[in-house]
Enzyme design. Sequence first.
Site, PDB file in Angstrom:
ATOM      1  N   ASP A  21       0.827  -1.213   0.000  1.00  0.00           N
ATOM      2  CA  ASP A  21       0.000   0.000   0.000  1.00  0.00           C
ATOM      3  C   ASP A  21       0.862   1.264   0.000  1.00  0.00           C
ATOM      4  O   ASP A  21       1.976   1.267   0.525  1.00  0.00           O
ATOM      5  CB  ASP A  21      -0.894  -0.029   1.255  1.00  0.00           C
ATOM      6  CG  ASP A  21      -2.061   0.929   1.136  1.00  0.00           C
ATOM      7  OD1 ASP A  21      -2.271   1.498   0.051  1.00  0.00           O
ATOM      8  OD2 ASP A  21      -2.764   1.104   2.144  1.00  0.00           O
ATOM      9  N   GLY A  22       0.317   2.321  -0.575  1.00  0.00           N
ATOM     10  CA  GLY A  22       0.968   3.632  -0.502  1.00  0.00           C
ATOM     11  C   GLY A  22       1.608   4.101  -1.796  1.00  0.00           C
ATOM     12  O   GLY A  22       2.283   5.130  -1.817  1.00  0.00           O
ATOM     13  N   ARG A  25       0.221   7.680  -2.682  1.00  0.00           N
ATOM     14  CA  ARG A  25       0.763   8.773  -1.852  1.00  0.00           C
ATOM     15  C   ARG A  25       2.245   8.992  -2.140  1.00  0.00           C
ATOM     16  O   ARG A  25       2.734  10.115  -2.134  1.00  0.00           O
ATOM     17  CB  ARG A  25       0.529   8.456  -0.362  1.00  0.00           C
ATOM     18  CG  ARG A  25      -0.884   8.784   0.083  1.00  0.00           C
ATOM     19  CD  ARG A  25      -1.239   8.099   1.369  1.00  0.00           C
ATOM     20  NE  ARG A  25      -1.464   6.672   1.160  1.00  0.00           N
ATOM     21  CZ  ARG A  25      -1.498   5.768   2.108  1.00  0.00           C
ATOM     22  NH1 ARG A  25      -1.271   6.111   3.361  1.00  0.00           N
ATOM     23  NH2 ARG A  25      -1.739   4.497   1.839  1.00  0.00           N
ATOM     24  N   TRP A  26       2.962   7.907  -2.401  1.00  0.00           N
ATOM     25  CA  TRP A  26       4.392   8.025  -2.756  1.00  0.00           C
ATOM     26  C   TRP A  26       4.519   8.911  -4.000  1.00  0.00           C
ATOM     27  O   TRP A  26       5.367   9.808  -4.045  1.00  0.00           O
ATOM     28  CB  TRP A  26       4.952   6.630  -3.030  1.00  0.00           C
ATOM     29  CG  TRP A  26       6.410   6.579  -3.384  1.00  0.00           C
ATOM     30  CD1 TRP A  26       7.456   6.382  -2.510  1.00  0.00           C
ATOM     31  CD2 TRP A  26       6.989   6.711  -4.701  1.00  0.00           C
ATOM     32  NE1 TRP A  26       8.645   6.388  -3.200  1.00  0.00           N
ATOM     33  CE2 TRP A  26       8.393   6.587  -4.542  1.00  0.00           C
ATOM     34  CE3 TRP A  26       6.470   6.912  -5.968  1.00  0.00           C
ATOM     35  CZ2 TRP A  26       9.278   6.670  -5.624  1.00  0.00           C
ATOM     36  CZ3 TRP A  26       7.347   6.999  -7.045  1.00  0.00           C
ATOM     37  CH2 TRP A  26       8.736   6.876  -6.866  1.00  0.00           C
ATOM     38  N   HIS A  38       2.669   3.137  -8.991  1.00  0.00           N
ATOM     39  CA  HIS A  38       2.532   1.680  -9.153  1.00  0.00           C
ATOM     40  C   HIS A  38       3.751   1.106  -9.872  1.00  0.00           C
ATOM     41  O   HIS A  38       4.218   0.015  -9.541  1.00  0.00           O
ATOM     42  CB  HIS A  38       1.258   1.346  -9.935  1.00  0.00           C
ATOM     43  CG  HIS A  38       0.000   1.718  -9.214  1.00  0.00           C
ATOM     44  ND1 HIS A  38      -0.193   1.453  -7.877  1.00  0.00           N
ATOM     45  CD2 HIS A  38      -1.136   2.344  -9.629  1.00  0.00           C
ATOM     46  CE1 HIS A  38      -1.390   1.888  -7.511  1.00  0.00           C
ATOM     47  NE2 HIS A  38      -1.973   2.441  -8.548  1.00  0.00           N
ATOM     48  N   SER A  66      -7.304  -5.861  -6.032  1.00  0.00           N
ATOM     49  CA  SER A  66      -8.418  -6.464  -5.294  1.00  0.00           C
ATOM     50  C   SER A  66      -9.705  -6.381  -6.108  1.00  0.00           C
ATOM     51  O   SER A  66      -9.805  -5.591  -7.065  1.00  0.00           O
ATOM     52  CB  SER A  66      -8.611  -5.742  -3.959  1.00  0.00           C
ATOM     53  OG  SER A  66      -9.260  -4.502  -4.172  1.00  0.00           O
ATOM     54  N   TRP A  70     -11.672  -2.435  -8.914  1.00  0.00           N
ATOM     55  CA  TRP A  70     -12.401  -2.119 -10.148  1.00  0.00           C
ATOM     56  C   TRP A  70     -13.099  -0.774 -10.036  1.00  0.00           C
ATOM     57  O   TRP A  70     -13.511  -0.194 -11.034  1.00  0.00           O
ATOM     58  CB  TRP A  70     -13.436  -3.213 -10.463  1.00  0.00           C
ATOM     59  CG  TRP A  70     -12.804  -4.523 -10.847  1.00  0.00           C
ATOM     60  CD1 TRP A  70     -12.757  -5.646 -10.086  1.00  0.00           C
ATOM     61  CD2 TRP A  70     -12.142  -4.849 -12.080  1.00  0.00           C
ATOM     62  NE1 TRP A  70     -12.087  -6.652 -10.753  1.00  0.00           N
ATOM     63  CE2 TRP A  70     -11.708  -6.192 -11.982  1.00  0.00           C
ATOM     64  CE3 TRP A  70     -11.867  -4.140 -13.251  1.00  0.00           C
ATOM     65  CZ2 TRP A  70     -11.019  -6.836 -13.001  1.00  0.00           C
ATOM     66  CZ3 TRP A  70     -11.181  -4.780 -14.278  1.00  0.00           C
ATOM     67  CH2 TRP A  70     -10.770  -6.113 -14.139  1.00  0.00           C
ATOM     68  N   LEU A 132      10.937 -20.564  -4.169  1.00  0.00           N
ATOM     69  CA  LEU A 132       9.953 -19.661  -3.557  1.00  0.00           C
ATOM     70  C   LEU A 132       8.643 -19.775  -4.334  1.00  0.00           C
ATOM     71  O   LEU A 132       8.636 -19.731  -5.567  1.00  0.00           O
ATOM     72  CB  LEU A 132      10.462 -18.207  -3.635  1.00  0.00           C
ATOM     73  CG  LEU A 132       9.509 -17.133  -3.108  1.00  0.00           C
ATOM     74  CD1 LEU A 132       9.499 -17.125  -1.577  1.00  0.00           C
ATOM     75  CD2 LEU A 132       9.898 -15.745  -3.612  1.00  0.00           C
ATOM     76  N   ARG A 185       1.747  -4.832   6.165  1.00  0.00           N
ATOM     77  CA  ARG A 185       1.029  -3.792   5.423  1.00  0.00           C
ATOM     78  C   ARG A 185       1.846  -2.508   5.491  1.00  0.00           C
ATOM     79  O   ARG A 185       2.197  -2.034   6.574  1.00  0.00           O
ATOM     80  CB  ARG A 185      -0.365  -3.543   5.980  1.00  0.00           C
ATOM     81  CG  ARG A 185      -1.089  -2.479   5.138  1.00  0.00           C
ATOM     82  CD  ARG A 185      -2.577  -2.398   5.372  1.00  0.00           C
ATOM     83  NE  ARG A 185      -3.161  -1.530   4.343  1.00  0.00           N
ATOM     84  CZ  ARG A 185      -4.386  -1.599   3.891  1.00  0.00           C
ATOM     85  NH1 ARG A 185      -5.192  -2.525   4.354  1.00  0.00           N
ATOM     86  NH2 ARG A 185      -4.833  -0.775   2.966  1.00  0.00           N
ATOM     87  N   ARG A 191      -5.581  -1.857   8.298  1.00  0.00           N
ATOM     88  CA  ARG A 191      -6.778  -2.605   7.889  1.00  0.00           C
ATOM     89  C   ARG A 191      -6.354  -3.886   7.198  1.00  0.00           C
ATOM     90  O   ARG A 191      -5.252  -3.952   6.654  1.00  0.00           O
ATOM     91  CB  ARG A 191      -7.585  -1.808   6.836  1.00  0.00           C
ATOM     92  CG  ARG A 191      -8.245  -0.572   7.287  1.00  0.00           C
ATOM     93  CD  ARG A 191      -9.093  -0.014   6.126  1.00  0.00           C
ATOM     94  NE  ARG A 191      -8.276   0.517   5.049  1.00  0.00           N
ATOM     95  CZ  ARG A 191      -7.748   1.728   5.042  1.00  0.00           C
ATOM     96  NH1 ARG A 191      -7.936   2.533   6.065  1.00  0.00           N
ATOM     97  NH2 ARG A 191      -7.015   2.140   4.027  1.00  0.00           N
TER      98      ARG A 191
HETATM   99  C1  FPP Z   1      -2.059   0.155  -3.242  1.00  0.00           C
HETATM  100  O1  FPP Z   1      -1.573   1.471  -3.237  1.00  0.00           O
HETATM  101  C2  FPP Z   1      -1.483  -0.572  -4.364  1.00  0.00           C
HETATM  102  C3  FPP Z   1      -2.181  -1.162  -5.363  1.00  0.00           C
HETATM  103  C4  FPP Z   1      -3.651  -1.139  -5.454  1.00  0.00           C
HETATM  104  C5  FPP Z   1      -1.509  -1.850  -6.470  1.00  0.00           C
HETATM  105  C6  FPP Z   1      -0.291  -2.622  -6.103  1.00  0.00           C
HETATM  106  C7  FPP Z   1       0.480  -2.899  -7.314  1.00  0.00           C
HETATM  107  C8  FPP Z   1       1.822  -2.882  -7.397  1.00  0.00           C
HETATM  108  C9  FPP Z   1       2.731  -2.671  -6.269  1.00  0.00           C
HETATM  109  C10 FPP Z   1       2.441  -3.112  -8.703  1.00  0.00           C
HETATM  110  C11 FPP Z   1       2.845  -4.557  -8.853  1.00  0.00           C
HETATM  111  C12 FPP Z   1       1.811  -5.198  -9.622  1.00  0.00           C
HETATM  112  C13 FPP Z   1       1.734  -6.505  -9.915  1.00  0.00           C
HETATM  113  C14 FPP Z   1       0.677  -6.898 -10.849  1.00  0.00           C
HETATM  114  C15 FPP Z   1       2.582  -7.560  -9.367  1.00  0.00           C
HETATM  115  P1  FPP Z   1      -2.605   2.663  -3.416  1.00  0.00           P
HETATM  116  O2  FPP Z   1      -2.780   2.927  -4.854  1.00  0.00           O
HETATM  117  O3  FPP Z   1      -3.878   2.313  -2.692  1.00  0.00           O
HETATM  118  O4  FPP Z   1      -1.851   3.832  -2.695  1.00  0.00           O
HETATM  119  P2  FPP Z   1      -2.512   5.025  -1.871  1.00  0.00           P
HETATM  120  O5  FPP Z   1      -3.272   4.389  -0.723  1.00  0.00           O
HETATM  121  O6  FPP Z   1      -1.346   5.817  -1.407  1.00  0.00           O
HETATM  122  O7  FPP Z   1      -3.403   5.753  -2.825  1.00  0.00           O
END
Ligand code: FPP
Length: 243
Positions: A21-22, A25-26, A38, A66, A70, A132, A185, A191
């Site tokens: 997650d994040g 924001r990053w 991403h 998740s 969508w 792995l 997380r 959460r």
């Molecule tokens: C949550 O951060 C992250 C995601 C919904 C996507 C995670 C995907 C990757 C790390 C890329 C790798 C992908 C694959 C298919 C292996 P967020 O967008 O909710 O961040 P935020 O809470 O800061 O908005």
Amino acid sequence: MSKEILKTLHKIPTHVAIIMDGNGRWALERGLSRLAGHKAGTENLREIIEASAEFGIKYLTIYAFSTENWKRPKEEIQGLMRIFKTMLDRELNNLHKNGVQLRHIGRLDGIGKELQKKVREAIELTKDNQTLILNVAFNYGGRDEILQAVKQIVANGVNVDDLDDDQFAKYLYTAESPDPDLVIRTSGEFRCSNFLIWQNAYAEWYFTPTYWPDFNRNELYQALVAYNERDRRYGKVKQDKEK
Ligand code: FPP
């Protein structure tokens, strides 16, 4: 990381699951698009997969998309699909060479045909690898998983008296993996977000404020240090005492 430092870890979790997650924001903090976040989150993913194998973790599950994702803007959804495709194109050979077995958990039928094909091919190519096991949760939701398990159980006419925890778990996407020992997380959120809700019944949780793209090998090591300090009792009084 040196062998000496690794020796300070007395127990290594067999299965680590990560809510990455994040990314958004990053990216925002750097004036970049969410998709750039991403993308950055795939760069460190490579490091985390390698470090997991090096630390002796046997199963790594990552939450990449998740069933609720969508609801995000169309461009972000398409971008995440593209990132998954590119990752498979770019990383598969290397993962295969390093003994990583790729598995998918979630609904494959809900995603584009071309991506489905790539995922199936990657699973087939790596199916005998044992260093792995990498479970990629893509189009995954915990409630959805439990519902599809119940539907299959009913459709198969399973006798309810034969149903216990172990039998039920055989109908989950993770049937071939042990339950996670440690769930990480990132980004300071506390959460579970519909992630492995059956399987995480006795998992240890580790939360870090670090945004996913900055979560590196050393951060993973810190999570393992914290795990080593936990006393897992599984509802008993003491782990080594049979009640
Ligand atoms: C949550 O951060 C992250 C995601 C919904 C996507 C995670 C995907 C990757 C790390 C890329 C790798 C992908 C694959 C298919 C292996 P967020 O967008 O909710 O961040 P935020 O809470 O800061 O908005």
